[in-house]
Motif scaffolding. Structure first.
Motif, short mmCIF file in Angstrom:
data_model
loop_
_atom_site.label_atom_id
_atom_site.label_comp_id
_atom_site.label_asym_id
_atom_site.label_seq_id
_atom_site.Cartn_x
_atom_site.Cartn_y
_atom_site.Cartn_z
N TRP A 187 0.89 -1.25 0.10
CA TRP A 187 0.18 0.00 0.01
C TRP A 187 0.83 1.19 0.08
N ALA A 188 2.20 1.22 -0.10
CA ALA A 188 3.01 2.27 -0.36
C ALA A 188 2.86 3.25 0.95
N LEU A 189 2.81 2.37 2.28
CA LEU A 189 2.96 3.18 3.52
C LEU A 189 4.42 3.40 4.06
N THR A 190 4.46 4.36 4.77
CA THR A 190 5.88 4.77 5.16
C THR A 190 6.06 4.19 6.64
N VAL A 191 7.43 4.20 7.02
CA VAL A 191 7.63 3.69 8.45
C VAL A 191 8.29 4.90 9.09
N ASP A 192 8.30 5.23 10.58
CA ASP A 192 9.13 6.32 11.03
C ASP A 192 10.55 5.74 11.33
N ARG A 193 11.26 6.62 11.86
CA ARG A 193 12.84 6.16 12.27
C ARG A 193 12.69 4.95 13.35
N ARG A 194 11.85 5.27 14.18
CA ARG A 194 12.00 4.11 15.32
C ARG A 194 11.32 2.83 14.78
N GLU A 195 10.47 2.87 14.08
CA GLU A 195 9.72 1.57 13.47
C GLU A 195 10.66 1.17 12.63
N ARG A 196 11.45 1.67 11.76
CA ARG A 196 12.60 1.05 10.85
C ARG A 196 13.52 0.50 11.62
N ASP A 197 14.07 1.17 12.79
CA ASP A 197 15.13 0.80 13.43
C ASP A 197 14.73 -0.84 14.40
N THR A 198 13.59 -0.87 14.88
CA THR A 198 13.00 -2.06 15.62
C THR A 198 12.83 -3.33 14.53
N LEU A 199 12.25 -2.89 13.20
CA LEU A 199 12.42 -3.82 12.36
C LEU A 199 13.51 -4.32 11.94
N ARG A 200 14.69 -3.70 11.70
CA ARG A 200 15.99 -4.00 11.66
C ARG A 200 16.41 -5.02 12.61
N GLN A 201 16.35 -4.58 13.87
CA GLN A 201 16.72 -5.47 15.14
C GLN A 201 16.17 -6.77 15.18
N LEU A 202 14.70 -6.65 14.87
CA LEU A 202 13.79 -8.00 15.11
C LEU A 202 14.26 -8.95 13.92
N ALA A 203 14.27 -8.36 12.58
CA ALA A 203 14.74 -9.09 11.43
C ALA A 203 16.01 -9.93 11.44
N ALA A 204 16.89 -9.59 12.59
CA ALA A 204 18.17 -10.35 12.78
C ALA A 204 18.13 -11.75 12.77
N GLY A 205 16.88 -12.05 13.50
CA GLY A 205 16.57 -13.36 13.64
C GLY A 205 15.73 -13.92 12.68
N CYS A 206 15.65 -13.45 11.45
CA CYS A 206 14.67 -14.03 10.52
C CYS A 206 15.42 -14.20 9.20
N GLU A 207 16.76 -14.51 9.08
CA GLU A 207 17.78 -14.48 8.05
C GLU A 207 16.91 -15.26 6.78
N SER A 208 16.07 -16.32 6.79
CA SER A 208 15.42 -16.90 5.81
C SER A 208 14.09 -16.56 5.42
N THR A 209 13.80 -15.54 5.98
CA THR A 209 12.38 -15.03 5.72
C THR A 209 12.31 -14.10 4.56
N ASP A 210 11.18 -14.42 3.66
CA ASP A 210 11.16 -13.34 2.56
C ASP A 210 9.76 -12.75 2.75
N VAL A 211 9.56 -11.44 1.88
CA VAL A 211 8.51 -10.58 1.80
C VAL A 211 7.79 -11.04 0.61
N GLU A 212 6.54 -11.16 0.27
CA GLU A 212 5.86 -11.34 -1.16
C GLU A 212 4.70 -10.30 -0.99
N TYR A 213 4.73 -9.47 -1.95
CA TYR A 213 3.55 -8.66 -2.04
C TYR A 213 3.24 -8.05 -3.53
N GLU A 214 2.08 -7.66 -3.72
CA GLU A 214 1.64 -6.83 -5.17
C GLU A 214 1.33 -5.71 -4.45
N GLN A 215 1.54 -4.66 -5.64
CA GLN A 215 1.09 -3.31 -5.47
C GLN A 215 -0.37 -3.23 -5.46
N ALA A 216 -0.92 -2.46 -4.45
CA ALA A 216 -2.40 -2.57 -4.69
C ALA A 216 -2.82 -1.29 -5.51
#
Length: 216
Positions: A187-216
């Motif tokens: 949906w072309a939504l944004t993230v704020d700085r805190r959200e992105r930093d947290t996503l980066r930290q949490l994703a460190a334990g998800c090395e084999s995880t992919d994101v699949e999406y289609e633009q709405a």
């Protein structure tokens, strides 16, 4: 060129016209979770003017008698429920992936907007038309835009982002991050700085995880 030949050429051109003017379908994108996080545009969140009623839901988009909540329940049922008059759903079982809980009957379930309506508003939906907000609130075009989960976990989450709330089941967390990022990309939504930093930290334990999406 005689008239018969000219008419033949014109007919051939008209036959080809739909093929040359059709809008191509959006192709699905697959990114690593890390790449998906980096692809999200960053901006400050703004809650001004938010009202839940600005996202009309639930609707019966295909006019089959079942509104969006019922469509999600039917799609995600582990054991098929009974569907009565007016699309009343009884029986059936569901698996709430947020807390790895099996739920019997629909009454104990909420349909969660993966990215809550208020968070979507903060992240760009405030600039959308009413029609696009309605489409977002009833998005059946992506498997994880809407999910059936226990009412307890949905209400615990409320309108929080992953910097403030994550599913209680450890097994759900990488899937949840991918679903969150995929929905924001869709949906072309944004993230704020805190959200992105947290996503980066949490994703460190998800090395084999992919994101699949289609633009709405």
């Amino acid at each position: 060129m005689d008239k018969t030949t000219a008419r033949a050429f014109a007919a051939a051109a008209l036959a080809l016209l739909p093929l040359t003017t059709a809008t191509p379908a959006q192709a699905a994108e697959t990114l690593s979770l890390h790449a998906g996080i980096e692809a999200l545009p960053q901006a400050a969140e703004v809650r001004d003017g938010y009202e839940r009623t600005k996202f009309k839901h639930w609707i019966d988009e295909d006019k089959d008698g079942c509104h969006t909540r019922a469509e999600v329940l039917l799609a995600e049922a582990v054991t098929e429920p009974t569907v009565g008059a007016g699309c009343k759903i009884t029986g059936g079982t569901w698996r709430s992936y947020y807390d790895e809980t099996t739920v019997a009957g629909p009454s104990g379930l909420d349909i969660d907007h993966m990215v809550p309506l208020a968070e979507a508003w903060d992240s760009g939906a405030s600039q959308w038309t009413a029609a696009r907000r309605q489409a977002y609130a009833n998005d059946l075009g992506a498997e994880r835009s809407l999910v059936a989960v226990t009412a307890k976990t949905n209400r615990s989450k409320a309108d929080q982002d992953p910097a403030e709330w994550m599913p209680p089941a450890a097994t759900a967390r990488c899937t949840y991050l991918a679903d969150w990022v995929g929905t924001k990309l869709r949906w072309a939504l944004t993230v704020d700085r805190r959200e992105r930093d947290t996503l980066r930290q949490l994703a460190a334990g998800c090395e084999s995880t992919d994101v699949e999406y289609e633009q709405a």
